[in-house]
Scaffold this active site. Structure first.
Site, PDB file in Angstrom:
ATOM      1  N   HIS A 109      -7.675  -5.379  -0.220  1.00  0.00           N
ATOM      2  CA  HIS A 109      -6.422  -4.637  -0.038  1.00  0.00           C
ATOM      3  C   HIS A 109      -5.390  -5.400   0.801  1.00  0.00           C
ATOM      4  O   HIS A 109      -4.187  -5.305   0.560  1.00  0.00           O
ATOM      5  CB  HIS A 109      -6.765  -3.296   0.612  1.00  0.00           C
TER       6      HIS A 109
ATOM      7  N   ASP B 118      -9.549  -5.094  -4.534  1.00  0.00           N
ATOM      8  CA  ASP B 118      -9.060  -4.006  -3.676  1.00  0.00           C
ATOM      9  C   ASP B 118      -9.779  -2.702  -4.036  1.00  0.00           C
ATOM     10  O   ASP B 118      -9.672  -2.211  -5.149  1.00  0.00           O
ATOM     11  CB  ASP B 118      -7.541  -3.855  -3.874  1.00  0.00           C
TER      12      ASP B 118
ATOM     13  N   SER C  64       0.830  -1.200   0.000  1.00  0.00           N
ATOM     14  CA  SER C  64       0.000   0.000   0.000  1.00  0.00           C
ATOM     15  C   SER C  64       0.871   1.261   0.000  1.00  0.00           C
ATOM     16  O   SER C  64       1.679   1.432  -0.901  1.00  0.00           O
ATOM     17  CB  SER C  64      -0.940  -0.054   1.195  1.00  0.00           C
TER      18      SER C  64
HETATM   19  C1  LIG Z   1      -5.517   5.375  -0.867  1.00  0.00           C
HETATM   20  S1  LIG Z   1      -4.819   4.085  -0.052  1.00  0.00           S
HETATM   21  C2  LIG Z   1      -3.487   4.669   0.805  1.00  0.00           C
HETATM   22  C3  LIG Z   1      -2.659   3.651   1.468  1.00  0.00           C
HETATM   23  C4  LIG Z   1      -3.368   2.924   2.583  1.00  0.00           C
HETATM   24  N1  LIG Z   1      -3.836   3.871   3.508  1.00  0.00           N
HETATM   25  C5  LIG Z   1      -5.016   3.825   4.066  1.00  0.00           C
HETATM   26  O1  LIG Z   1      -5.828   2.979   3.940  1.00  0.00           O
HETATM   27  C6  LIG Z   1      -2.393   1.995   3.297  1.00  0.00           C
HETATM   28  O2  LIG Z   1      -1.209   2.216   3.276  1.00  0.00           O
HETATM   29  N2  LIG Z   1      -2.905   0.961   3.974  1.00  0.00           N
HETATM   30  C7  LIG Z   1      -2.121   0.138   4.855  1.00  0.00           C
HETATM   31  C8  LIG Z   1      -2.884  -0.204   6.103  1.00  0.00           C
HETATM   32  C9  LIG Z   1      -3.369   0.948   6.830  1.00  0.00           C
HETATM   33  C10 LIG Z   1      -4.692   1.312   6.683  1.00  0.00           C
HETATM   34  C11 LIG Z   1      -5.192   2.377   7.382  1.00  0.00           C
HETATM   35  C12 LIG Z   1      -4.367   3.064   8.224  1.00  0.00           C
HETATM   36  C13 LIG Z   1      -3.081   2.676   8.382  1.00  0.00           C
HETATM   37  C14 LIG Z   1      -2.575   1.609   7.688  1.00  0.00           C
HETATM   38  C15 LIG Z   1      -1.760  -1.229   4.351  1.00  0.00           C
HETATM   39  O3  LIG Z   1      -2.567  -1.846   3.645  1.00  0.00           O
HETATM   40  O4  LIG Z   1      -0.696  -1.716   4.761  1.00  0.00           O
END
Ligand SMILES: CSCC[C@H](NC=O)C(=O)N[C@@H](Cc1ccccc1)C(=O)O
Length: 711
Positions: free
Chosen positions: A685, A653, A565
């Protein structure tokens, strides 16, 4: 034994299988106090665990119970009171406050059709089983953490839960009349229930992990009358969840998105907003039924921020801030509140203290907040264990899950000491887990060089977790796997981390970087990143890696970068901005192009905020802004990439749609960079389906071994 990367894939698979068998703790409940005939006291502890079953390709859920003898302030004796039992089909379950009854929302398949039931169990009997699907009062019950709940009224006569609002049946204008029912009564019923021309109407849902959840409603079961009703009075624009019964069962308190705490009165149907309009979560009623604590932060901006702990006094109707946002880590070590969810029970019995498990830099600690003084005391900051999670606290008996990078989750309990003596807490292990003697871990702190300091938020440090195989041959240099986390506003705490542990057992060192912008280090650190994503975070990771390599003992020609991500965004940036430095790269559902993601992700505000712009629901970016978004994206650096890339993508996703990964795949292919793409159907995701996770691990391990030249 030599390192596993010199071994066959089957041996690596067997190592993964062994480590994936450590179960994780999901929940614990403490039963009522029973006084024995000799005057001793005991309580039953119910625990729920989950474990990967690689053969069945599913996470199995099971429970185990324990008996604890105590004197209300210390544990005298504890023991398991039976073996594990697998739990099937339970979406939600909850004991009644007295412990006399249990409610279960169960999903089962009958003649190939999914049905949901609400069951009431008492003594050794299922006393009630309501077919919610057949009742047709609402759609599917919400079982998620965001909205879902199953709550007994204080009187134990009613149950409260959240479900999808019933939609009228949509029918074609051209449905043939012969399939309609002939009777007049049925025709009347049909006329009321079916609508024409609505078959293809789009219902927006709540996105990733909440797919098909669109319009939540609060539902109440009157147990005696077996009657389900949908609560009225909540404005249409408010989506309710995380609900519970108000003192005296006069109404229901809930979080309403948009975002506030609400109360709906059962008699009048009047709905009042109890808090300001900010992002509110986890409201928890005190045992004396006088106060509600909840977490609160700003609505716009970074998705995870430092929270306030607020309190609403039920009788004075006054709201106060108990713990405010912390900009910089305090002298006493407290860095602020970053929990996304409070434990279902988190109050001390005297209603004076609240317990919160919370990231504090790279540790997850157990904090005690005194609601009158507003003080925060850590129960665990001095312990060797890296991560403490509160499962529940009942009559001051705390049940927690502990783990470390070299120790899978274990179950412990202790009584909360008196105010002021918190440090004297005495933990008893209920369920041990095997320490992994071949893994060592440490937390490293980095101060960015002056040229990389953030002028708006100067002097911010960051950290990384370093895992190493304990035994290394003399003079041997360790290959290194670098992993920046996703978010970007999240944090890797010193928990049990399956893939890192297996890599370490295979002979790799693993560096998990909490770059500036991570949660757990103060609000300033979080705010330092938006607008600088793709530069500050990238430089922090590179600085951490180069600093670690300078320590010696690592093979600087065998450094891998692996991220998911936003962590995948960083991995792809790093191979573009430091061409040739990383020998191999793996990216799970990476963010590749912010400008194209804006129109396809379920969280477009994320792209706007992380690119450094203010977000509003009616935002309209101009060509310059969209150009800047592309400039901040890894795709911009694709022409410089030399490193072989493995992409792992989830077909479903909604957060980072797989087309992002495809954009990168095409770009690298066009430039003859070695690239392999794994496409996981039916995965979102997280790529966390048991087969996707295990297959992903094996492919990642073999890709790294191959490109490190170790195969
Ligand atoms: C538009 S997506 C951006 C990246 C995503 N962020 C939020 O969802 C992401 O990096 N996800 C992480 C997990 C995560 C989700 C929410 C908050 C912190 C971390 C991942 O899938 O590792």
């Amino acid at each position: 034994k030599d390192f596993y990367f010199e071994e066959e894939p089957d041996e690596i698979a067997s190592l993964f299988r062994d480590q994936s068998a450590h179960p994780s703790l999901k929940r614990a409940d403490v039963g009522p106090v029973i006084t024995t005939q000799y005057g001793g006291k005991c309580s039953n502890i119910y625990t729920e665990w989950s474990q990967r079953d690689l053969e069945r390709n599913e996470q199995v859920k099971f429970c185990r119970q324990y008996i604890v003898f105590h004197d209300d302030s210390s544990v005298v004796f504890s023991s398991p009171s039976g073996n594990c039992t697998e739990i099937k089909g339970e979406l939600l379950s909850r004991d009644s406050p007295s412990g006399d009854m249990k409610a279960v929302v169960r999903q089962c398949s009958i003649k190939g059709e999914e049905k949901q039931f609400l069951e009431i169990w008492q003594k050794n009997t299922k006393v009630k089983s309501l077919n919610l699907t057949a009742l047709k009062k609402h759609g599917k019950v919400y079982e998620d953490d965001q909205f879902g709940c199953l709550v007994w009224s204080h009187s134990e006569t009613h149950l409260l839960y959240v479900a999808e609002k019933k939609r009228p049946k949509a029918e074609s204008f051209f449905k043939s009349p012969e399939s309609s029912s002939p009777s007049y009564e049925d025709e009347a019923l049909k006329a009321e229930e079916t609508v024409k021309g609505e078959e293809f109407v789009y219902y927006e849902d709540w996105g990733e992990t909440l797919v098909n959840k669109s319009t939540p409603v609060l539902c109440v079961l009157d147990i005696e009358g077996s009657n389900v009703s949908v609560l009225e009075g909540i404005p249409d624009e408010v989506s309710p969840g995380q609900a519970f019964w108000a003192p005296g069962d006069t109404g229901v308190v809930f979080v309403g998105w948009w975002s506030s705490l609400f109360y709906v009165d059962l008699t009048s149907g009047k709905c009042d907003q109890l808090s300001d309009s900010s992002a509110v979560s986890s409201p928890r009623l005190s045992p004396d039924l006088c106060r509600i604590v909840y977490l609160e932060c700003g609505v716009y901006g970074p998705h995870q921020q430092c929270n306030r702990l607020c309190m609403y006094d039920w009788y004075t109707k006054k709201t106060s801030v108990i713990v405010d946002v912390v900009k910089r880590p305090r002298e006493d070590g407290f860095t602020g509140l970053y929990s996304t969810i409070l434990s279902p029970l988190c109050w001390s019995i005297d209603s004076q203290r609240v317990l919160i498990s919370c990231p504090q830099k790279s540790r997850q600690d157990l904090l005690v907040v005194d609601i009158s003084a507003g003080t925060v005391t850590s129960l665990t900051s001095k312990s060797d264990v890296g991560s403490w999670s509160l499962l529940t606290i009942h009559r001051d008996l705390m049940v927690v899950c502990c783990s470390s990078p070299n120790c899978p989750p274990s179950l412990r309990l202790a009584f909360l000491p008196e105010r002021g003596s918190e440090k004297e807490v005495c933990w008893v292990v209920l369920e041990e887990s095997p320490i992994q003697p071949d893994i060592s871990w440490q937390i490293l702190t980095f101060t960015p060089p002056p040229e990389q300091d953030n002028s708006q938020y100067p002097g911010l440090d960051f950290e990384a977790l370093l895992l190493k195989p304990k035994e290394t041959k003399d003079g041997e240099k360790l290959p290194l796997i670098v992993t920046p986390h996703g978010g970007p506003h999240s944090v890797i705490t010193a928990d049990w981390l399956l893939s890192s542990a297996v890599f370490c057992k295979m002979g790799f060192a693993v560096l998990l970087v909490n770059y500036r912008g991570s949660t757990g280090y103060g609000q300033d650190s979080i705010l330092s990143l938006p607008g600088n994503a793709g530069s500050q975070d990238v430089k922090d990771v590179q600085f951490a890696v180069e600093s670690v390599l300078k320590q010696g003992g690592f093979d600087k020609h065998r450094v891998a970068i692996v991220g998911g991500s936003h962590g995948g965004f960083l991995a792809c940036h790093l191979i573009g901005q430091y061409p040739g430095f990383y020998r191999v790269c793996v990216a799970r559902n990476p963010v590749i192009n912010l400008s194209t993601m804006l129109g396809s992700t379920d969280i477009p505000d994320w792209c706007v905020v992380e690119a450094g712009y203010d977000y509003g629901t009616d935002v309209m970016l101009d060509a310059v802004a969209v150009g800047k978004m592309l400039d901040k994206s890894p795709l911009r650096y694709a022409p410089q990439v030399k490193t072989p890339v493995l992409l792992t993508l989830g077909e479903d996703d909604r957060r980072v749609p797989p087309k992002q990964g495809i954009e990168y795949y095409r770009s690298l292919k066009a430039r003859q960079v070695p690239v392999r793409l794994l496409w996981y159907q039916g995965n979102n995701h997280s790529l966390s389906a048991v087969d996707a996770e295990s297959d992903g691990f094996m492919n990642i391990a073999l890709w790294i071994i191959q490109h490190f030249g170790l195969a």
